[in-house]
Motif scaffolding. Structure first.
Motif, mmCIF file in Angstrom:
data_model
loop_
_atom_site.group_PDB
_atom_site.id
_atom_site.type_symbol
_atom_site.label_atom_id
_atom_site.label_comp_id
_atom_site.label_asym_id
_atom_site.label_seq_id
_atom_site.Cartn_x
_atom_site.Cartn_y
_atom_site.Cartn_z
ATOM 1 N N HIS A 41 -7.064 -10.920 7.057
ATOM 2 C CA HIS A 41 -7.721 -10.514 5.803
ATOM 3 C C HIS A 41 -7.716 -11.652 4.775
ATOM 4 C CE1 HIS A 41 -6.814 -6.023 6.753
ATOM 5 N NE2 HIS A 41 -7.988 -6.380 7.228
ATOM 6 N N TYR A 58 -12.692 -2.243 2.887
ATOM 7 C CA TYR A 58 -11.334 -2.561 2.424
ATOM 8 C C TYR A 58 -11.105 -4.055 2.175
ATOM 9 C CZ TYR A 58 -6.145 -2.329 3.298
ATOM 10 O OH TYR A 58 -4.783 -2.424 3.235
ATOM 11 N N LYS A 98 0.840 -1.202 0.000
ATOM 12 C CA LYS A 98 0.000 0.000 0.000
ATOM 13 C C LYS A 98 0.874 1.251 0.000
ATOM 14 C CE LYS A 98 -2.209 -0.027 3.765
ATOM 15 N NZ LYS A 98 -3.016 -0.325 4.956
HETATM 16 N N1 TRP Z 1 -3.866 -5.013 3.080
HETATM 17 C C1 TRP Z 1 -2.485 -5.124 2.710
HETATM 18 C C2 TRP Z 1 -1.648 -4.284 3.690
HETATM 19 O O1 TRP Z 1 -2.168 -3.452 4.386
HETATM 20 C C3 TRP Z 1 -2.230 -4.658 1.311
HETATM 21 C C4 TRP Z 1 -2.984 -5.466 0.322
HETATM 22 C C5 TRP Z 1 -4.080 -5.066 -0.390
HETATM 23 C C6 TRP Z 1 -2.717 -6.796 -0.093
HETATM 24 N N2 TRP Z 1 -4.496 -6.045 -1.232
HETATM 25 C C7 TRP Z 1 -3.693 -7.120 -1.070
HETATM 26 C C8 TRP Z 1 -1.744 -7.730 0.279
HETATM 27 C C9 TRP Z 1 -3.725 -8.384 -1.666
HETATM 28 C C10 TRP Z 1 -1.799 -9.001 -0.311
HETATM 29 C C11 TRP Z 1 -2.779 -9.309 -1.283
HETATM 30 O O2 TRP Z 1 -0.457 -4.460 3.728
#
Ligand code: TRP
Length: 332
Positions: free
Chosen positions: A157, A132, A11
């Motif tokens: 996530h 998100y 990010k």
């Molecule tokens: N959420 C992750 C972070 O904050 C960044 C991210 C967004 C990500 N989409 C992703 C990481 C898909 C791996 C795969 O670092």
């Protein structure tokens, strides 16, 4: 067996840190891109979930892409691109919002922490901060990803992404590969040098304990030499009781490929440990910084790589996202 597909993202919300590098990026460049069909994405849409300065996001996006190349990601070997260049991510994110529940989103630790911090400051929370994980799930699922190499803090996530994939497949027929998160083998969870109980994060306001990948050698040395240690003065590896020293040992171990416990036995003063850690970090960053300098001098080359990467990524994502649109009942 067909080659595994890997997807990961970074990010552009701050300058990339030693924590980002040792926690994930180093393994992407040194191993992951060679052992699988790998995509790496600067996830710029995710940077808009909190207050942001447009010029800064633009600058950090280009810098993150340039640094990823500087660490060794090779555009001939992997696909490197910027999220907002490929519309499939937001197209699929909507279907993910229609698959997830609001309870699931509200349970995410990162959301709870960031939303609480924002409210404490009297600010408001953008709706996109809550949703998100739907966009993140779309990032991953659009590519039929098998594996998501990320720092530990992203495991939750990815777990949610798995749940959404399974649910979607059950409701509408098999569409998505169910991915799994992997953490780097040489697990370096680098902590803030001034606050060794919290992660070395790129979005933090207080920077004295954060080593950035583009910090000059003198700055790196100063930050490491001033790292908070503990009241005791002998060097032992104990994450719970002696987090400051343990963090230095972890960083030195990650830079040198050694074991932190073994290293602890070789030191009897904090000063010597800090000095060696600082030099190890400076030497590790040197080639990355040199290559970054060369690439930054040629922005049109970097832009070309990103255009080509987006083109390739779009071709990979399109058929699956189209299939998902048809599966949920939209006229294709
Ligand atoms: N959420 C992750 C972070 O904050 C960044 C991210 C967004 C990500 N989409 C992703 C990481 C898909 C791996 C795969 O670092």
């Amino acid at each position: 067996m067909a080659q595994q597909r890997i997807f990961s993202g970074v990010k552009p919300t701050g300058h990339l840190t030693l924590g980002n590098y040792l926690g994930a990026m180093r393994q992407w460049a040194q191993e992951d891109q060679y052992r699988a069909d790998a995509l790496f994405c600067v996830v710029d849409l995710h940077a808009l979930t909190v207050d942001h300065d447009p010029a800064r996001v633009r600058r950090l996006t280009r810098q993150a892409a340039t640094l990823l190349m500087a660490t060794g990601l090779d555009p001939e070997t992997c696909t490197l691109f910027v999220q907002s260049h490929v519309d499939e991510h937001t197209r699929l994110a909507y279907l993910m919002e229609c698959t997830a529940t609001d309870g699931e989103m509200r349970r995410m630790i990162q959301y709870k922490e960031k939303a609480a911090r924002e409210r404490e400051r009297g600010g408001s929370v953008r709706l996109s901060l809550l949703t998100y994980p739907a966009l993140m799930a779309a990032d991953i699922l659009a590519y039929g990803t098998d594996e998501v190499p990320v720092g530990e803090d992203q495991t939750q996530h990815v777990e949610l992404t798995r749940d959404l994939a399974v649910r979607f497949n059950q409701r509408y027929g098999h569409t998505f590969v169910v991915p799994r998160a992997t953490n780097p083998k040489v697990a370096a969870r680098v902590m803030d040098l001034q606050d060794p109980m919290s992660k070395m994060g790129k979005s933090h306001a207080r920077t004295a304990g954060i080593v950035y990948l583009l910090d000059e050698p003198e700055v790196v040395r100063k930050k490491v030499m001033r790292a908070v240690t503990d009241a005791a003065s002998d060097v032992v590896y104990d994450r719970a009781e002696r987090p400051g020293v343990a963090n230095l040992l972890d960083v030195l171990a990650a830079c040198t490929g050694r074991d932190p416990r073994g290293l602890a036995e070789e030191y009897d003063s904090y000063g010597a440990l800090k000095k060696d850690t600082a030099e190890a970090v400076v030497e590790m960053l040197r080639p990355v910084q040199e290559r970054h300098g060369e690439l930054a001098a040629d922005p049109s080359y970097v832009d070309g790589v990103l255009r080509a990467g987006a083109e390739r990524a779009r071709t990979m994502a399109r058929p699956r996202v189209d299939a998902a649109y048809r599966a949920v009942g939209l006229l294709g």
